[in-house]
Write a protein that holds these residues in place. Sequence first.
Motif, short mmCIF file in Angstrom:
data_model
loop_
_atom_site.label_atom_id
_atom_site.label_comp_id
_atom_site.label_asym_id
_atom_site.label_seq_id
_atom_site.Cartn_x
_atom_site.Cartn_y
_atom_site.Cartn_z
N LYS A 123 0.82 -1.22 0.00
CA LYS A 123 0.00 0.00 0.00
C LYS A 123 0.86 1.28 0.00
CE LYS A 123 -3.95 -2.18 2.29
NZ LYS A 123 -3.44 -3.54 2.16
N ARG A 124 1.74 1.37 -0.96
CA ARG A 124 2.57 2.56 -1.10
C ARG A 124 2.53 3.03 -2.56
NH1 ARG A 124 7.55 2.27 -3.42
NH2 ARG A 124 8.42 4.00 -2.22
N LYS A 125 3.08 4.21 -2.80
CA LYS A 125 3.15 4.76 -4.15
C LYS A 125 4.56 5.27 -4.41
CE LYS A 125 -1.69 6.26 -4.32
NZ LYS A 125 -2.60 7.42 -4.50
N GLY A 126 4.87 5.41 -5.68
CA GLY A 126 6.14 6.01 -6.05
C GLY A 126 7.20 5.00 -6.43
N PRO A 127 8.35 5.50 -6.88
CA PRO A 127 9.44 4.62 -7.33
C PRO A 127 10.04 3.83 -6.16
CG PRO A 127 10.17 6.90 -7.27
CD PRO A 127 8.69 6.93 -7.03
N LEU A 128 10.60 2.69 -6.50
CA LEU A 128 11.17 1.80 -5.49
C LEU A 128 12.70 1.76 -5.57
CD1 LEU A 128 9.81 -0.06 -3.38
CD2 LEU A 128 10.05 -1.94 -5.00
N TRP A 129 13.23 2.01 -6.77
CA TRP A 129 14.66 1.80 -7.02
C TRP A 129 15.39 3.12 -7.21
CZ3 TRP A 129 15.24 -3.05 -5.81
CH2 TRP A 129 14.19 -3.93 -6.06
N GLU A 130 16.65 3.13 -6.84
CA GLU A 130 17.47 4.33 -6.90
C GLU A 130 18.05 4.49 -8.32
OE1 GLU A 130 21.46 4.89 -4.88
OE2 GLU A 130 20.14 5.86 -3.45
N GLY A 131 17.24 4.99 -9.22
CA GLY A 131 17.71 5.23 -10.59
C GLY A 131 17.96 3.96 -11.37
N LYS A 132 18.69 4.10 -12.47
CA LYS A 132 19.01 2.98 -13.35
C LYS A 132 20.01 2.06 -12.67
CE LYS A 132 21.07 2.11 -17.93
NZ LYS A 132 20.20 0.98 -18.28
N PHE A 133 19.92 0.78 -12.98
CA PHE A 133 20.87 -0.17 -12.42
C PHE A 133 22.30 0.17 -12.85
CE2 PHE A 133 19.70 -1.91 -16.59
CZ PHE A 133 20.93 -2.28 -17.11
N LYS A 134 23.25 -0.21 -12.01
CA LYS A 134 24.67 -0.05 -12.33
C LYS A 134 25.21 -1.34 -12.94
CE LYS A 134 25.46 3.13 -8.44
NZ LYS A 134 26.23 3.32 -7.19
N ASN A 135 26.25 -1.21 -13.74
CA ASN A 135 26.86 -2.41 -14.32
C ASN A 135 28.34 -2.18 -14.58
OD1 ASN A 135 27.38 -1.93 -17.47
ND2 ASN A 135 25.55 -0.81 -16.85
N VAL A 136 29.09 -3.25 -14.55
CA VAL A 136 30.51 -3.19 -14.88
C VAL A 136 30.90 -4.49 -15.57
CG1 VAL A 136 31.23 -4.09 -12.62
CG2 VAL A 136 32.83 -2.74 -13.97
N LEU A 137 31.72 -4.38 -16.59
CA LEU A 137 32.15 -5.53 -17.38
C LEU A 137 33.12 -6.39 -16.58
CD1 LEU A 137 32.37 -6.99 -20.19
CD2 LEU A 137 34.26 -5.41 -20.69
N VAL A 138 32.90 -7.70 -16.61
CA VAL A 138 33.82 -8.67 -16.00
C VAL A 138 34.70 -9.21 -17.12
CG1 VAL A 138 34.03 -10.75 -14.61
CG2 VAL A 138 32.05 -9.25 -14.30
N LYS A 139 36.00 -8.96 -17.05
CA LYS A 139 36.87 -9.21 -18.20
C LYS A 139 37.52 -10.58 -18.23
CE LYS A 139 37.98 -4.34 -18.98
NZ LYS A 139 39.07 -3.32 -19.08
N THR A 140 37.72 -11.21 -17.07
CA THR A 140 38.44 -12.48 -17.06
C THR A 140 37.68 -13.53 -16.27
OG1 THR A 140 39.73 -12.08 -15.02
CG2 THR A 140 40.61 -11.17 -17.09
N ASP A 141 38.00 -14.80 -16.55
CA ASP A 141 37.38 -15.91 -15.82
C ASP A 141 37.75 -15.86 -14.34
OD1 ASP A 141 36.46 -16.70 -18.27
OD2 ASP A 141 37.86 -18.36 -18.52
N GLU A 142 38.98 -15.47 -14.05
CA GLU A 142 39.41 -15.40 -12.66
C GLU A 142 38.64 -14.34 -11.90
OE1 GLU A 142 43.60 -15.43 -10.14
OE2 GLU A 142 43.55 -14.49 -12.13
N GLN A 143 38.45 -13.17 -12.51
CA GLN A 143 37.63 -12.13 -11.88
C GLN A 143 36.22 -12.63 -11.64
OE1 GLN A 143 37.86 -8.83 -14.59
NE2 GLN A 143 39.73 -8.00 -13.67
N LEU A 144 35.66 -13.34 -12.61
CA LEU A 144 34.30 -13.83 -12.50
C LEU A 144 34.15 -14.79 -11.32
CD1 LEU A 144 31.43 -14.08 -13.56
CD2 LEU A 144 32.25 -15.76 -15.23
N LEU A 145 35.10 -15.68 -11.16
CA LEU A 145 35.05 -16.63 -10.05
C LEU A 145 35.09 -15.91 -8.70
CD1 LEU A 145 35.04 -19.57 -9.10
CD2 LEU A 145 37.54 -19.55 -9.28
#
Length: 221
Positions: A123-145
Amino acid sequence: MPRKDALVANEVYHVFTKSIAGFVVFNDDEDFMRIKDAVRYYQVKDLTSDFSSFLRRDKNEEGFKQSFLLEHSKKDKLANIVSYCIMPTHIHLILKQKFDNGISTFMGNVLNSYSRYFNLRHKRKGPLWEGKFKNVLVKTDEQLLHLSRYIHLNPTSAGIINSPEKWRHSSYHEYLGNVAHNEKICYYDDCLTIPNDYKGFVEDRAAYQRELAMIKHLILE
């Protein structure tokens, strides 16, 4: 010509979104289940039924959801979900984009759908999220793990629980092999190799602290 900030197909991204002013948007099992259902549903590129019908039929027809998910799993995805963690005030996702604008479309659908549900239920109104989502590219398999570990440790780092296994709203149990095939949300076979002792890898806090610097630029909180 694609924009410079456009996300690229077949690349992997850490995606993060949080609520306005740290507002708690996931309060109980019903809220957590709703966002997980939305994540499963909206990752498909060409939907053949609407989300509300899926949820309504799921309540009335035993076994419908499982057959739906099996059929769903065979369809083209806007993005593959590599791993996730849903926290009371924010969401971490590692996504592999499969089509142009796939992640943006997926995230827009998921967040808008959940906002409508949450505002109606609470029972509320208005936006829920703080703007657009953030993202960053994961460049290597090691970083991903290492990033997957960081995400799965989020509830313990926040002091909510003392073991990642106690948090039911992440992909950690999928990585440990404790989830039935038809209940899985993630697909990472084409971009990530899980160590045999993934549990030890995640819960080795000393190693985690040493290697955190490797993924510092990938952390979006």
